[in-house]
Design a protein around this motif. Sequence first.
Motif, mmCIF file in Angstrom:
data_model
loop_
_atom_site.group_PDB
_atom_site.id
_atom_site.type_symbol
_atom_site.label_atom_id
_atom_site.label_comp_id
_atom_site.label_asym_id
_atom_site.label_seq_id
_atom_site.Cartn_x
_atom_site.Cartn_y
_atom_site.Cartn_z
ATOM 1 N N ALA A 1 -3.925 -0.187 -7.040
ATOM 2 C CA ALA A 1 -3.543 0.839 -8.014
ATOM 3 C C ALA A 1 -4.766 1.555 -8.567
ATOM 4 C CB ALA A 1 -2.739 0.204 -9.140
ATOM 5 N N LEU A 2 -5.794 0.795 -8.936
ATOM 6 C CA LEU A 2 -7.003 1.406 -9.496
ATOM 7 C C LEU A 2 -7.740 2.236 -8.454
ATOM 8 C CD1 LEU A 2 -8.347 -1.558 -11.653
ATOM 9 C CD2 LEU A 2 -7.284 0.552 -12.479
ATOM 10 N N SER B 1 -2.686 7.164 -16.259
ATOM 11 C CA SER B 1 -2.292 5.797 -16.624
ATOM 12 C C SER B 1 -0.911 5.475 -16.080
ATOM 13 C CB SER B 1 -2.303 5.636 -18.147
ATOM 14 O OG SER B 1 -3.602 5.874 -18.667
ATOM 15 N N ALA B 2 -0.011 6.469 -16.108
ATOM 16 C CA ALA B 2 1.338 6.261 -15.565
ATOM 17 C C ALA B 2 1.274 6.006 -14.067
ATOM 18 C CB ALA B 2 2.214 7.486 -15.856
ATOM 19 N N PHE B 3 0.407 6.731 -13.369
ATOM 20 C CA PHE B 3 0.245 6.488 -11.927
ATOM 21 C C PHE B 3 -0.204 5.051 -11.694
ATOM 22 C CE2 PHE B 3 -2.387 5.887 -8.241
ATOM 23 C CZ PHE B 3 -1.674 6.490 -7.225
ATOM 24 N N ALA B 4 -1.252 4.628 -12.417
ATOM 25 C CA ALA B 4 -1.800 3.287 -12.206
ATOM 26 C C ALA B 4 -0.773 2.204 -12.539
ATOM 27 C CB ALA B 4 -3.060 3.102 -13.046
ATOM 28 N N ALA B 5 -0.035 2.396 -13.636
ATOM 29 C CA ALA B 5 0.960 1.395 -14.026
ATOM 30 C C ALA B 5 2.096 1.325 -13.018
ATOM 31 C CB ALA B 5 1.504 1.722 -15.416
ATOM 32 N N GLY B 6 2.601 2.494 -12.602
ATOM 33 C CA GLY B 6 3.670 2.516 -11.604
ATOM 34 C C GLY B 6 3.222 1.934 -10.281
ATOM 35 N N ALA B 7 1.995 2.268 -9.864
ATOM 36 C CA ALA B 7 1.468 1.748 -8.605
ATOM 37 C C ALA B 7 1.293 0.236 -8.674
ATOM 38 C CB ALA B 7 0.137 2.420 -8.290
ATOM 39 N N THR C 1 0.825 -1.205 0.000
ATOM 40 C CA THR C 1 0.000 0.000 0.000
ATOM 41 C C THR C 1 0.861 1.257 0.000
ATOM 42 O OG1 THR C 1 -1.801 -1.123 1.166
ATOM 43 C CG2 THR C 1 -1.764 1.278 1.260
ATOM 44 N N VAL C 2 1.842 1.290 0.876
ATOM 45 C CA VAL C 2 2.715 2.464 0.943
ATOM 46 C C VAL C 2 3.484 2.640 -0.365
ATOM 47 C CG1 VAL C 2 4.676 3.524 2.129
ATOM 48 C CG2 VAL C 2 2.939 2.290 3.447
ATOM 49 N N LEU C 3 4.038 1.549 -0.861
ATOM 50 C CA LEU C 3 4.871 1.644 -2.058
ATOM 51 C C LEU C 3 4.067 1.993 -3.304
ATOM 52 C CD1 LEU C 3 7.438 -1.282 -1.693
ATOM 53 C CD2 LEU C 3 7.731 1.128 -1.140
ATOM 54 N N LEU C 4 2.897 1.401 -3.458
ATOM 55 C CA LEU C 4 2.137 1.677 -4.680
ATOM 56 C C LEU C 4 1.722 3.141 -4.751
ATOM 57 C CD1 LEU C 4 -1.272 1.901 -4.412
ATOM 58 C CD2 LEU C 4 -0.994 -0.497 -3.804
ATOM 59 N N LEU C 5 1.466 3.755 -3.603
ATOM 60 C CA LEU C 5 1.098 5.165 -3.603
ATOM 61 C C LEU C 5 2.288 6.045 -3.982
ATOM 62 C CD1 LEU C 5 -0.918 7.433 -3.116
ATOM 63 C CD2 LEU C 5 -0.312 7.370 -0.691
ATOM 64 N N VAL C 6 3.431 5.841 -3.304
ATOM 65 C CA VAL C 6 4.560 6.742 -3.544
ATOM 66 C C VAL C 6 5.167 6.535 -4.936
ATOM 67 C CG1 VAL C 6 5.104 7.037 -1.105
ATOM 68 C CG2 VAL C 6 6.170 5.153 -2.372
#
Length: 450
Positions: free
Chosen positions: A168-169, A129-135, A103-108
Amino acid sequence: MVPTVRRAGAFAVVGTLSFVAPVLAGRIDARVAMVAATLPFVLVALLALRAIDQDSALFELFARPGDYEEGRLYGLAGFSLAAAGLALLALRFGMPVAVYVATVLLLVVGVLAEAGTREVTADAFVATSAFAAGAFGAGVLGQLAVAMLDASTSFDPPTALFLAATGALLAALLRSMLFERDDPLVMLTVGLVLWLFADLSLALDPTQVLVGLAITVVLGYVSYALETASITGMLAGVFLAFLTVILGSYGWLAVLVSFFGIGGLSTKFRYEEKRERGLAEGDDGARGSGNVLANSAVALAAVLGAAMSSMVGLPEYVFFFAFSGAVAAAMGDTLSSEIGGLYDDPRLITTLEPVRPGTDGGVTWQGVAAGLAGACVVAGIAAAFFGLGPIPALVIVIAGFAGMTVDSILGATVESDAGVIDNQGVNFLATLAGALVSGGLALAVGPVVL
């Protein structure tokens, strides 16, 4: 490096403090591990509030726009305290450590990916989309890292993929609805939701997870490209569709997508004429998250109920009918409004007196027919995928008709006259009525094998 990217990178570095928990878990006394895992984040919060001066380089590195007005790093403090809270839940109250770290990592990491993308393009869809993919990537790798660091934690690829995609979503959706300063709330919400799913011990197939994610993302992009949904509405639809296909099946997804597709296109149907009549949806007909969630929240609850059917003591088919009834009600209401609004001489459903087009609670026979046809479409798709007979299919149609009727009655009473609830609240109650009618009738009809 630009300030926003530097700040996102700095927050990502702070987020790596979450690895203290899996490093210490099982190796030292549980209470000591709990203190050791939460203490680093608490210290960072104290430094942000008390020790870092506004003129210092650290302040410039971590400061969000609102922090300059206050002269304190409230954003960093809130983030750190939220992470400390999740660490406490993980080491004291049973949240899986893998869920906490992911949870922490997917957000940052998601924020970092989004910030970097925004320096290349101003396209909000690409940045989201970049946020979701990175998360998503960070969520999977975070769970894998915990399994490597903590011998008591196993790594199950399907579960890891599902939790990372869900987190992520959901994080992308919440961040599109809230402000940047609300990231601590996003972190806590995502953590609690993933904890719930982790405790369900779902039997997942990695292919289904990846294919389901791909299908729903493509459908989301199509809805955005056709301008039937805003970015926030698209994210809400993708999130709901992904959970539906994973917790339900492709058949459940087909039922839900029938509403998203036909309902969205009906909003665009003769849009300029609706605009002239003052009946058109705002934002050129692109539906936002509020509209999507109001029409789909009950269906999502039914999907979750089906996944937990053994725990709540009701058979799965009851939740399927509740789900289909809610979707049929949403479809019926949407088509009756979007099609019926194009015709003159509507009558108030409670008194049958003539009213102006667009009046809440006003109906036309054309709108009723369109709504009933929409409910039949939902019932037909459910019947095709699940082999339902005439009686079970009729149950869904009746539920759809009941839901759109409740919507009209509420529109004519509590929405228009008393102003007790808004349109989204009415939509929610209409779908709830459809779900209750369908689920209740399903119990009366008897068992249905799905």
